[in-house]
Design a protein around this motif. Structure first.
Motif, PDB file in Angstrom:
ATOM      1  N   UNK A  51       1.768  13.332  15.454  1.00 30.31           N
ATOM      2  CA  UNK A  51       3.072  13.084  16.060  1.00 30.31           C
ATOM      3  C   UNK A  51       3.680  11.860  15.381  1.00 30.31           C
ATOM      4  N   UNK A  52       4.972  11.943  15.006  1.00 29.14           N
ATOM      5  CA  UNK A  52       5.570  10.787  14.362  1.00 29.14           C
ATOM      6  C   UNK A  52       7.081  10.811  14.326  1.00 29.14           C
ATOM      7  N   UNK A  53       7.664   9.620  14.302  1.00 33.13           N
ATOM      8  CA  UNK A  53       9.112   9.424  14.223  1.00 33.13           C
ATOM      9  C   UNK A  53       9.347   8.212  13.330  1.00 33.13           C
ATOM     10  N   UNK A  54      10.364   8.254  12.512  1.00 33.40           N
ATOM     11  CA  UNK A  54      10.725   7.171  11.595  1.00 33.40           C
ATOM     12  C   UNK A  54       9.504   6.718  10.782  1.00 33.40           C
ATOM     13  N   UNK A  55       8.972   7.643  10.027  1.00 31.24           N
ATOM     14  CA  UNK A  55       7.762   7.402   9.232  1.00 31.24           C
ATOM     15  C   UNK A  55       8.161   6.929   7.835  1.00 31.24           C
ATOM     16  N   UNK A  56       7.646   5.812   7.413  1.00 32.98           N
ATOM     17  CA  UNK A  56       7.893   5.312   6.063  1.00 32.98           C
ATOM     18  C   UNK A  56       7.149   6.195   5.061  1.00 32.98           C
ATOM     19  N   UNK A  57       7.730   6.387   3.883  1.00 29.05           N
ATOM     20  CA  UNK A  57       7.127   7.263   2.870  1.00 29.05           C
ATOM     21  C   UNK A  57       5.702   6.845   2.530  1.00 29.05           C
ATOM     22  N   UNK A  58       5.418   5.545   2.539  1.00 26.78           N
ATOM     23  CA  UNK A  58       4.068   5.090   2.171  1.00 26.78           C
ATOM     24  C   UNK A  58       3.016   5.482   3.214  1.00 26.78           C
ATOM     25  N   UNK A  59       3.456   5.809   4.445  1.00 21.78           N
ATOM     26  CA  UNK A  59       2.522   6.234   5.493  1.00 21.78           C
ATOM     27  C   UNK A  59       2.557   7.745   5.728  1.00 21.78           C
ATOM     28  N   UNK A  60       3.509   8.436   5.125  1.00 22.63           N
ATOM     29  CA  UNK A  60       3.706   9.867   5.394  1.00 22.63           C
ATOM     30  C   UNK A  60       2.506  10.720   4.975  1.00 22.63           C
ATOM     31  N   UNK A  61       1.706  10.261   4.021  1.00 25.62           N
ATOM     32  CA  UNK A  61       0.525  11.012   3.583  1.00 25.62           C
ATOM     33  C   UNK A  61      -0.409  11.291   4.757  1.00 25.62           C
ATOM     34  N   UNK A  62      -0.448  10.394   5.703  1.00 22.34           N
ATOM     35  CA  UNK A  62      -1.329  10.523   6.874  1.00 22.34           C
ATOM     36  C   UNK A  62      -0.929  11.708   7.752  1.00 22.34           C
ATOM     37  N   UNK A  63       0.276  12.218   7.577  1.00 20.56           N
ATOM     38  CA  UNK A  63       0.801  13.292   8.422  1.00 20.56           C
ATOM     39  C   UNK A  63       0.636  14.672   7.799  1.00 20.56           C
ATOM     40  N   UNK A  64       0.086  14.739   6.579  1.00 18.51           N
ATOM     41  CA  UNK A  64      -0.086  16.010   5.879  1.00 18.51           C
ATOM     42  C   UNK A  64      -1.449  16.588   6.239  1.00 18.51           C
ATOM     43  N   UNK A  65      -1.450  17.678   7.001  1.00 20.51           N
ATOM     44  CA  UNK A  65      -2.700  18.284   7.445  1.00 20.51           C
ATOM     45  C   UNK A  65      -3.194  19.407   6.557  1.00 20.51           C
ATOM     46  N   UNK A  66      -2.336  19.995   5.767  1.00 16.80           N
ATOM     47  CA  UNK A  66      -2.735  21.083   4.888  1.00 16.80           C
ATOM     48  C   UNK A  66      -1.543  21.619   4.126  1.00 16.80           C
ATOM     49  N   UNK A  67      -1.846  22.336   3.040  1.00 20.41           N
ATOM     50  CA  UNK A  67      -0.811  22.953   2.205  1.00 20.41           C
ATOM     51  C   UNK A  67      -1.102  24.438   2.067  1.00 20.41           C
ATOM     52  N   UNK A 125       6.376  15.492  -0.822  1.00 22.30           N
ATOM     53  CA  UNK A 125       6.210  15.771   0.606  1.00 22.30           C
ATOM     54  C   UNK A 125       6.410  14.503   1.429  1.00 22.30           C
ATOM     55  N   UNK A 126       5.832  13.392   0.987  1.00 28.67           N
ATOM     56  CA  UNK A 126       5.955  12.132   1.726  1.00 28.67           C
ATOM     57  C   UNK A 126       7.416  11.707   1.834  1.00 28.67           C
ATOM     58  N   UNK A 127       8.167  11.834   0.739  1.00 29.18           N
ATOM     59  CA  UNK A 127       9.587  11.490   0.776  1.00 29.18           C
ATOM     60  C   UNK A 127      10.368  12.390   1.718  1.00 29.18           C
ATOM     61  N   UNK A 128      10.017  13.668   1.749  1.00 31.52           N
ATOM     62  CA  UNK A 128      10.684  14.618   2.644  1.00 31.52           C
ATOM     63  C   UNK A 128      10.368  14.292   4.100  1.00 31.52           C
TER      64      UNK A 128
END
Length: 176
Positions: A51-67, A125-128
């Protein structure tokens, strides 16, 4: 769960969750008023793991569960234009492949005989995710669809579609 489609870093479309095809089932091409034909777009799909809101790109990797790869179908009118208003609400119009762990290196995607290279996919993905979460909360299980640089492919009933990450086939679709 939300399905979120992006065509640019700051352009997003929420797709009805009824668009997902159940695993192993064919994609049924529906009768849509004003539709002369259908096309398929291959997308990279990202499963959100937190769960996340206003995620900085440098932390967005933590939100990727699979491709995985996804097939999305669009109705086309008689002039050859996609009927976008209908594309978001088509039941069973998005087929997801098998999920794999995110990789930091470039990815080669093969879809229906065409190759494309996705450079630095995790950065893309992180930027998106960072851009998306400026205005929308992402939740565990949400799926983000990122179109790939593969041309739209005309489809009809009876066709099949396949896509892979390198040598690992992740997506098979039958159109009925």
């Amino acid at each position: 769960m939300k399905l979120i489609y992006t065509t640019a870093p700051d352009v997003f479309e929420v797709i009805a969750d009824t668009a997902l095809v159940t695993a192993g089932k064919p994609t049924f091409v529906p009768d849509v008023p004003g539709c002369a034909s259908w096309v398929e777009r291959i997308c990279m799909a990202v499963r959100i793991s937190r769960l996340g809101k206003t995620i900085a790109a440098r932390f967005a990797y933590r939100y990727i569960g699979g491709l995985t790869l996804a097939s999305r179908i669009y109705p086309v009118n008689g002039e050859g234009e996609i009927i976008m208003g209908r594309a978001s609400v088509i039941d069973y119009g998005v087929t997801l492949g098998n999920w794999i762990a995110p990789a930091g290196s470039d990815i080669v995607v093969k879809a229906n005989g065409l190759l494309t290279k996705v450079e630095k996919p995790l950065e893309l993905i992180a930027g998106t995710i960072a851009s998306l979460t400026e205005t929308l909360t992402v939740k565990t299980g949400d799926i983000l669809l990122l179109p790939l640089d593969i041309p739209l492919r005309p489809i009809s009933v009876g066709d099949r579609s396949e896509a892979s990450f390198g040598d690992a086939q992740v997506l098979k679709v039958r159109f009925k």
